[in-house]
Structure formats: C-alpha cells, structure tokens
Design a protein around this motif. Sequence first.
Motif, short mmCIF file in Angstrom:
data_model
loop_
_atom_site.label_atom_id
_atom_site.label_comp_id
_atom_site.label_asym_id
_atom_site.label_seq_id
_atom_site.Cartn_x
_atom_site.Cartn_y
_atom_site.Cartn_z
N GLN A 87 -13.94 -19.38 12.48
CA GLN A 87 -14.98 -20.07 13.23
C GLN A 87 -14.39 -20.86 14.39
N ILE A 88 -13.25 -21.49 14.15
CA ILE A 88 -12.60 -22.27 15.21
C ILE A 88 -12.19 -21.36 16.36
N VAL A 89 -11.54 -20.26 16.03
CA VAL A 89 -11.06 -19.34 17.07
C VAL A 89 -12.23 -18.82 17.91
N TRP A 90 -13.30 -18.40 17.23
CA TRP A 90 -14.41 -17.82 17.99
C TRP A 90 -15.18 -18.90 18.75
N ALA A 91 -15.31 -20.10 18.19
CA ALA A 91 -16.01 -21.18 18.89
C ALA A 91 -15.25 -21.62 20.13
N VAL A 92 -13.92 -21.68 20.04
CA VAL A 92 -13.12 -22.05 21.21
C VAL A 92 -13.23 -20.98 22.29
N ALA A 93 -13.20 -19.71 21.88
CA ALA A 93 -13.32 -18.63 22.86
C ALA A 93 -14.69 -18.66 23.54
N GLN A 94 -15.76 -18.91 22.78
CA GLN A 94 -17.09 -18.98 23.38
C GLN A 94 -17.24 -20.20 24.26
N SER A 95 -16.61 -21.30 23.88
CA SER A 95 -16.68 -22.50 24.69
C SER A 95 -15.93 -22.34 26.01
N ALA A 96 -14.88 -21.54 26.01
CA ALA A 96 -14.09 -21.34 27.23
C ALA A 96 -14.65 -20.24 28.12
N ALA A 97 -15.62 -19.48 27.62
CA ALA A 97 -16.17 -18.36 28.40
C ALA A 97 -16.89 -18.88 29.64
N PHE A 98 -16.61 -18.27 30.77
CA PHE A 98 -17.20 -18.59 32.07
C PHE A 98 -16.94 -20.04 32.49
N ARG A 99 -15.87 -20.63 32.01
CA ARG A 99 -15.51 -21.99 32.39
C ARG A 99 -14.09 -21.99 32.94
N ASP A 100 -13.93 -22.56 34.12
CA ASP A 100 -12.59 -22.65 34.71
C ASP A 100 -11.75 -23.74 34.06
N ARG A 101 -12.40 -24.77 33.52
CA ARG A 101 -11.67 -25.90 32.96
C ARG A 101 -11.25 -25.69 31.52
N GLY A 102 -11.68 -24.62 30.91
CA GLY A 102 -11.29 -24.35 29.53
C GLY A 102 -12.35 -24.79 28.54
N PRO A 103 -12.02 -24.76 27.25
CA PRO A 103 -13.00 -25.11 26.23
C PRO A 103 -13.38 -26.59 26.25
N LYS A 104 -14.52 -26.89 25.69
CA LYS A 104 -14.98 -28.28 25.56
C LYS A 104 -14.44 -28.82 24.23
N TRP A 105 -13.23 -29.35 24.27
CA TRP A 105 -12.55 -29.76 23.05
C TRP A 105 -13.28 -30.88 22.33
N ARG A 106 -13.85 -31.83 23.07
CA ARG A 106 -14.50 -32.97 22.42
C ARG A 106 -15.72 -32.51 21.63
N LYS A 107 -16.54 -31.65 22.21
CA LYS A 107 -17.72 -31.15 21.50
C LYS A 107 -17.32 -30.29 20.31
N LEU A 108 -16.27 -29.51 20.48
CA LEU A 108 -15.80 -28.68 19.37
C LEU A 108 -15.26 -29.54 18.23
#
Length: 146
Positions: A87-108
Amino acid sequence: MYQPDDPRLAIIHKYLVRAAETEIALPSLFKATLKTLWPYTASERNVDYKPDRTSVTYCKPTPKQIDAHDDAVAMVVEKLADPIDRQIVWAVAQSAAFRDRGPKWRKLAQKFKGMGKGYPKYEKALKSRYEQALFRIYCLQNTTGV
C-alpha cells in the motif's frame, strides 16, 4: 523532485510513477452520464456555454503503457509480502504521478499513521520504509532473474 538516494532505486521509482500515471489515465469503470434540464440549448448555434478556461486533458494510454502498468502491479504484488508495504509503495507512486515536486509525504504520513504495529509517524520514517520496500523489490527482482 524526489529521487531515492540509490540510483538503482530511482529507476524502480520512476517505473512505478509511470505506471500510476497510466492508471490515472485509464477510463473509469463507471461512466456517470450528465443529465441536463436544458435539452434544447445544445442545438442553438449562437450560444456558447463553454467556460473561459480550457481544461487539461491527457492522452489515452497506449497498449505498451498498459502492459507496463500490469507488469508494475504484478512486480509489487509478487515481490512484497507485507500488505502495508504494498500500500505504501503504490500510494507513493500515485501521489507522485503528474507532480514535478514528488509525492505528498505529509499527507501520506497522516494516511498511514495508524496502520500496523509500530508504524512510523513521521515523513522521514515513511520515506525510509518506502525506500526499504523498493530495495526489497530490487533485490528480489535481481535474484529471481538470474
């Protein structure tokens, strides 16, 4: 832009992010039809109800991208035994999709706060657990491929 420290893990991270972007671009299963109270306005030629801004549209995924998406999902499911790591791996990948700044670590980190025993509460710990999961994928992929 987020990059794992190890360049070998960066390749896997980018592959998973591209798979998440493909998943987002896939058509939805349930297509809600829009019903309107003004059925005759569409036939009028001089009236324009379009908004001033144009919406951003993405191209449909190619068959090659869909196959890569299937391979990425299979890779995560086969290589990671812990469902929380999946779940972590897929949530981080989805959070980083179409974002130049990377995943939203705080929300995750807030999302995964109460899952599992001794689950990390902070962003750095989540990044560390994500990179450990990527490293497990990398090691198992190279040992089974030989």
